[in-house]
Design an enzyme around this catalytic site. Structure first.
Site, PDB file in Angstrom:
ATOM      1  N   CYS A   1      41.075  40.123  37.737  1.00 52.81           N
ATOM      2  CA  CYS A   1      41.639  41.279  38.456  1.00 52.81           C
ATOM      3  C   CYS A   1      40.981  42.577  38.003  1.00 52.81           C
ATOM      4  CB  CYS A   1      43.147  41.395  38.208  1.00 52.81           C
ATOM      5  SG  CYS A   1      44.080  40.022  38.852  1.00 52.81           S
TER       6      CYS A   1
ATOM      7  N   ARG B   1      45.112  35.978  45.588  1.00 57.75           N
ATOM      8  CA  ARG B   1      44.288  37.144  45.956  1.00 57.75           C
ATOM      9  C   ARG B   1      44.207  37.198  47.482  1.00 57.75           C
ATOM     10  NH1 ARG B   1      42.293  38.363  40.995  1.00 57.75           N
ATOM     11  NH2 ARG B   1      42.296  36.564  39.606  1.00 57.75           N
TER      12      ARG B   1
HETATM   13  C1  BEZ Z   1      42.651  36.927  36.224  1.00 58.20           C
HETATM   14  O1  BEZ Z   1      41.818  36.876  35.347  1.00 58.20           O
HETATM   15  O2  BEZ Z   1      42.747  37.889  36.983  1.00 58.20           O
HETATM   16  C2  BEZ Z   1      43.579  35.761  36.393  1.00 58.20           C
HETATM   17  C3  BEZ Z   1      43.093  34.493  36.138  1.00 58.20           C
HETATM   18  C4  BEZ Z   1      43.976  33.431  36.267  1.00 58.20           C
HETATM   19  C5  BEZ Z   1      45.280  33.626  36.658  1.00 58.20           C
HETATM   20  C6  BEZ Z   1      45.732  34.901  36.929  1.00 58.20           C
HETATM   21  C7  BEZ Z   1      44.881  35.991  36.806  1.00 58.20           C
END
Ligand code: BEZ
Length: 239
Positions: A56, A139
């Protein structure tokens, strides 16, 4: 013992062609009334699983660094993450002060980030997909046009960061389709030929194949025409 069946609530997900569901929200840029506050402009509503997560963060840095480019194309950005306002503020401050990605440093996120700790908005938009995660949004990306209609929806899983050049290409293609009444083929970019809709009658199909129309046809249903890049870019830049 009698078996008890728990009924899952029916969640209706917005679809392409639907009016974007309305909501009021608290964001890092103040309160918003969505999508009404964005009436007359394009807006992209996109969700994130949670604050302080690496994929994110890379996405936020990338999208924030492209915000002016989207604004110039008449499109505002609105993010949502399943966390509270103070967490959002702290995360955005950390992004600016400590993180860099793909050569972007010191990035200030100026678009609103919605607080959605209750997940009410995420549920309204089908961003919680329990097979992926029950407490984190996938997402999701919703392209909403100046009339508040949903025009494109893209979903990615938690592990996959979005391609923001593709999101910009989608915006360009949607605006081109609206402006010129054409469709855009695979991998289309401004300056490439555009697709002319299929012939609506046997006579029109014949005219096309007889070369009577200003287009190139491989067959009666597969016709394209040139579209000047500057003309397209000028139309896309229109608010
Ligand atoms: C992230 O790095 O944004 C992420 C990765 C796995 C689950 C939730 C967020």
């Amino acid at each position: 013992m009698e078996e008890v069946t728990v009924q899952e609530p029916v969640v209706s997900m917005p679809r392409i062609g639907d009016k974007a569901p309305s909501f009021k929200a608290i964001t890092t840029q103040g309160d918003i009334n969505f999508p009404e506050d964005y009436s007359g402009r394009w807006v992209i509503l996109f969700s994130h699983p949670a604050d302080f997560t690496p994929v994110c963060s890379s996405e936020f840095i990338t999208f924030a660094s492209m915000e002016d480019q989207f604004k110039e194309a008449g499109c505002d950005l609105v993010g949502l993450s399943i966390d509270g306002l103070y967490s959002h503020i702290a995360w955005l401050r950390t992004i600016k002060e400590k993180l860099s990605y793909n050569g972007h440093t010191n990035v200030e996120v100026n678009f609103p980030l919605i607080e959605d700790i209750t997940m009410n908005i995420a549920k309204q938009y089908g961003m919680i997909q329990p097979g992926e995660d029950t407490t984190k949004a996938v997402r999701a990306v919703f392209f909403i046009d100046p009339k508040g209609m949903i025009r494109t929806i893209i979903y990615y899983p938690l592990s996959l960061g979005r391609n923001f050049d593709e999101l910009y290409r989608v915006l360009q293609a949607l605006k081109t389709a609206d402006e010129f009444g054409v469709a855009t083929p695979a991998d289309w970019r401004p300056g490439d030929d555009v697709i002319v809709g299929p012939a609506g009658s046997c006579g029109a199909a014949k005219d096309r194949m007889d070369g009577k129309e200003d287009m190139t046809c491989q067959d009666w249903f597969f016709c394209s025409k040139k579209m000047d890049k500057d003309k397209v870019l000028k139309a896309i830049a229109k608010k």
